[in-house]
Design a protein around this motif. Structure first.
Motif, PDB file in Angstrom:
ATOM      1  N   ARG A 346       0.849  -1.192   0.000  1.00 12.19           N
ATOM      2  CA  ARG A 346       0.000   0.000   0.000  1.00 12.19           C
ATOM      3  C   ARG A 346       0.885   1.244   0.000  1.00 12.19           C
ATOM      4  NH1 ARG A 346      -2.273  -0.932   4.451  1.00 12.19           N
ATOM      5  NH2 ARG A 346      -4.088  -2.054   3.655  1.00 12.19           N
ATOM      6  N   VAL A 347       0.366   2.341  -0.589  1.00 10.90           N
ATOM      7  CA  VAL A 347       1.101   3.607  -0.645  1.00 10.90           C
ATOM      8  C   VAL A 347       0.199   4.729  -0.155  1.00 10.90           C
ATOM      9  CG1 VAL A 347       2.368   5.258  -2.078  1.00 10.90           C
ATOM     10  CG2 VAL A 347       2.482   2.807  -2.604  1.00 10.90           C
ATOM     11  N   LEU A 348       0.704   5.536   0.761  1.00 16.78           N
ATOM     12  CA  LEU A 348       0.032   6.761   1.191  1.00 16.78           C
ATOM     13  C   LEU A 348       0.894   7.948   0.762  1.00 16.78           C
ATOM     14  CD1 LEU A 348      -1.037   5.841   4.862  1.00 16.78           C
ATOM     15  CD2 LEU A 348      -2.412   5.699   2.773  1.00 16.78           C
ATOM     16  N   GLU A 409      -8.072   8.471   8.719  1.00 19.32           N
ATOM     17  CA  GLU A 409      -8.232   7.278   7.876  1.00 19.32           C
ATOM     18  C   GLU A 409      -6.877   6.770   7.407  1.00 19.32           C
ATOM     19  OE1 GLU A 409     -12.153   7.383   5.291  1.00 19.32           O
ATOM     20  OE2 GLU A 409     -11.177   9.361   5.254  1.00 19.32           O
ATOM     21  N   GLY A 410      -5.979   7.717   7.069  1.00 13.85           N
ATOM     22  CA  GLY A 410      -4.651   7.319   6.620  1.00 13.85           C
ATOM     23  C   GLY A 410      -3.886   6.592   7.714  1.00 13.85           C
ATOM     24  N   PHE A 411      -4.036   7.062   8.950  1.00 19.27           N
ATOM     25  CA  PHE A 411      -3.340   6.416  10.061  1.00 19.27           C
ATOM     26  C   PHE A 411      -3.867   5.004  10.289  1.00 19.27           C
ATOM     27  CE2 PHE A 411      -2.615   5.560  14.590  1.00 19.27           C
ATOM     28  CZ  PHE A 411      -1.239   5.728  14.640  1.00 19.27           C
ATOM     29  N   ILE A 436       1.199  10.277  11.331  1.00 20.81           N
ATOM     30  CA  ILE A 436       1.484   9.291  10.287  1.00 20.81           C
ATOM     31  C   ILE A 436       2.983   9.236  10.015  1.00 20.81           C
ATOM     32  CG2 ILE A 436       1.180   8.783   7.833  1.00 20.81           C
ATOM     33  CD1 ILE A 436      -1.659   9.811   8.031  1.00 20.81           C
ATOM     34  N   LEU A 437       3.625  10.402   9.941  1.00 21.81           N
ATOM     35  CA  LEU A 437       5.069  10.442   9.685  1.00 21.81           C
ATOM     36  C   LEU A 437       5.838   9.768  10.812  1.00 21.81           C
ATOM     37  CD1 LEU A 437       7.493  11.456   8.042  1.00 21.81           C
ATOM     38  CD2 LEU A 437       7.353  13.600   9.323  1.00 21.81           C
ATOM     39  N   ARG A 438       5.382   9.965  12.050  1.00 20.14           N
ATOM     40  CA  ARG A 438       6.098   9.418  13.201  1.00 20.14           C
ATOM     41  C   ARG A 438       6.093   7.887  13.185  1.00 20.14           C
ATOM     42  NH1 ARG A 438       2.993  11.297  16.897  1.00 20.14           N
ATOM     43  NH2 ARG A 438       3.931  13.384  16.789  1.00 20.14           N
TER      44      ARG A 438
END
Length: 655
Positions: A346-348, A409-411, A436-438
């Protein structure tokens, strides 16, 4: 002394004899009558000894007291003489820090002028009196001598204290010489060497190289350093600290001198200089110098960066940078990106906070291509906190695929097998979702902003191109090297074109050859310029706010400065557009708009190129491009104005 000791011994012997006789007489008298005469004899002896002892005390007691008094007087005199002739300069001060006494060494070696009695020692020597009473003391300089001043407080509470001066001049001079002789590594690189010299005659090229060699020789003149050329476009210099510091104080005049070397009619030579300083050895200095040089190149060149253990210091950076015509780096980045994408399930894709047309547009274009490869892919964007609502609506209305999800939702979709791609920023504090970055374990960064000291680390790919006009231009170039089976639709091409047009102000600013090539590629894919124009539509409130902002502007050192008083939802857009339009005022080199948002003062900065607003905004903790930058300040309007004026003054004074 010996006579008095003999008297004391005689008294002690008499006392002992008296005690012995008293004990014996007592023992004999307590026995039978046979021992009565012997007991009485010892009793008489005891009485005689007692009388003798009294006589001794009467005769010699006064002498003992006189001796004790005389000894005390001699001891007191000895103490005074010792302190007066103490080899360390010593002073006694009162509770007001005034000198009430000092020894001979102080008067002869430290303060040789008139008498120092009654003078305030803190003013006389600039002593930090509180520091002086610590274990380390306070270091002061007087008459070209260095002293460590250590204090001792009077425990009796009389208000008197003593200060000792320890001469540390030799140690300080030795330490200074050691610091001045420390060697630093300097790497000097000719910016865009291949691009600048590729289309000129060999004779002209030789002339330019001779000028550069002479420039380096002039740079080294008057020093004991050495320089060696390494390759065609760079020089290594080893220089002692005593010669490096004056160069830094003059803010690397070699940068300005290099710009005077012309190539053809419109090009000038610029240099990037990386300095490794304050390191343990030459190997570490070289490492620091390489990091500093990479930082210079990431910020567009034509500047010097000094790298120490504490971070970076930048000098110069006046030129806009040159657009590279080669696409080798783009092709290599595209191949690496495809390989990384195929590794994960998967890609975000996520841009910066308050995403604009470039941030969300580049993420959308890349997302469309990855979806066409058969991968699950989404663009993470806050549906309320963004400046591209018309763009998002355009994509939703004209495509059937689902592109956008919220940060929450992304998280929820983030796993160990998820790749996170960051576009249009490399600062971890500016991403749309720091959570999300963390927690993301696999990260790719695609950005065109000039490199900042603080950047996202532990990347699998860091594709950074400061000469590119926008992140959308970079993505468009990457897509050209994707497999032919990967296609993007015309609405997605329009999104990428909108991002390019935003950051170039309709192909006016920061536009290179590759910018137009990317635009032509998108036009070939079916991008409609009319549809793109509609994404820039503004509400009537935006126009009114923009007009009010421009009306409040004032000119300061050829800078138009305005303040947005309103706190509307579109204030960020209004401020940016007002900053763009204020550049059209005659005689204005840069524009700044201050506005309050979410309890912080924001500054939106623009320039036509003669002023580098990135340097001005970096001085306030922000960043951006040579011609477009911004910052946030934890202060009010008055404080923000003052800080901005000071940053402009510093920029003009130093450049």
């Amino acid at each position: 002394m010996k006579g008095t000791s003999g008297i004391h011994l005689f008294i002690r012997i008499t006392t002992i004899a008296l005690a012995v006789c008293a004990v014996i007489s007592s023992a004999l008298l307590s026995q039978s009558a046979d021992y009565d005469s012997e007991g009485k004899a010892f009793l008489v002896i005891s009485t005689a000894l007692a009388v003798l002892l009294i006589f001794e005390y009467v005769m010699y007691g006064t002498s003992t007291k006189k001796y004790i008094a005389k000894s005390a007087s001699q001891i007191n005199k000895t103490e005074k003489e010792s302190l007066l002739n103490f080899p360390a300069p010593t002073v006694i001060i009162d509770s007001d820090n005034c000198i009430v006494w000092y020894n001979r060494h102080f008067g002869r070696k430290v303060y040789t002028q008139e008498e120092a009695y009654g003078l305030d020692i803190t003013e006389l020597f600039k002593i930090d009196i509180d520091q002086a009473f610590t274990a380390d003391g306070d270091t002061v300089c007087h008459n070209n001598k260095f002293y460590t001043v250590t204090g001792i407080r009077n425990s009796s509470g009389a208000g008197m204290s003593m200060l000792y001066f320890s001469d540390k001049t030799e140690l300080v001079e030795l330490s200074y010489e050691n610091r001045m002789s420390r060697q630093s590594v300097i790497i000097i690189m000719i910016d865009y060497y291949e691009e600048i010299l590729s289309n000129i005659k060999e004779s002209e090229k030789a002339h330019i190289l001779v000028n550069i060699e002479q420039l380096i020789e002039s740079f080294m003149e008057g020093t004991t350093g050495i320089s060696r050329r390494s390759g065609n476009d760079r020089f290594y210099v080893i220089l002692e600290e005593r010669y490096l510091q004056p160069i830094i104080d003059k803010r690397f005049e070699i940068l300005e001198q290099a710009r005077k070397i012309t190539v053809g009619e419109r090009s000038n030579i610029t240099l990037s200089i990386g300095i490794g300083r304050d390191s343990q050895n030459l190997a570490e200095s070289e490492k620091y110098a390489k990091l500093a040089l990479d930082m210079c190149l990431g910020r567009g060149g034509d500047q010097a960066a000094v790298r120490t253990e504490n971070g970076y210091e930048f000098y110069g950076g006046l030129s806009k940078g040159m657009s590279k015509n080669t696409r080798v780096k783009s092709r290599m980045a595209a191949n690496a990106l495809l390989e990384i994408i195929n590794t994960y399930e998967r890609v975000l894709i996520m841009g910066h906070s308050f995403g604009d047309l470039d941030s969300i547009g580049s993420a959308t274009g890349l997302c469309s291509a990855i979806k066409d490869m058969g991968k699950e892919c989404y663009v993470v964007v806050d549906p309320e906190r963004n400046l591209a609502k018309l763009m998002i609506k355009h994509v939703i209305d004209n495509t059937i695929k689902s592109y956008y999800i919220s940060p929450s939702e992304g998280f929820s979709r983030l796993t160990d097998d998820t790749l996170l791609i960051i576009t249009d920023t490399h600062n971890p504090d500016l991403v749309d979702s720091q959570e999300i970055l963390r927690y993301a374990k696999h990260i790719v960064v695609i950005d065109h902003h000039r490199l900042m000291v603080k950047s996202i680390e532990n990347n699998e790919l860091f594709y950074h191109e400061p000469s590119a006009s926008s992140a959308c231009e970079m993505v468009a170039e990457l897509l050209e090297y994707f497999p032919e089976s990967v296609k993007i639709s015309s609405p997605i091409a329009e999104v990428l074109l909108a991002g390019i047009m935003l950051d170039t102000k309709n192909f006016v600013m920061n536009t290179g050859v590759r910018t137009f090539e990317a635009a032509a590629y998108l036009r070939k894919l079916g991008a409609d310029t009319v549809a793109v124009k509609k994404m820039f539509a503004n509400t009537l409130d935006t126009y009114r706010n923009k007009a009010r902002i421009i009306d409040s502007s004032e000119i300061y050192h050829k800078c138009a400065i305005a303040y947005a008083e309103t706190d509307s939802d579109n204030i960020k857009v209004s401020a940016a557009k007002a900053a763009d339009e204020m550049l059209e005022i005659s005689g204005v080199n840069a524009s700044f708009v201050l506005y309050e948002l979410n309890g912080k003062m924001n500054i939106s900065a623009r320039s036509l190129g003669s002023y580098n607003v990135q340097i001005i905004m970096e001085a306030l903790g922000g960043g951006g491009h040579h011609q477009m930058a911004a910052c946030q300040l934890d202060t009010d309007l008055t404080g923000a104005r003052k800080m901005l004026y000071e940053a402009i003054d510093d920029y003009i004074r130093n450049n």
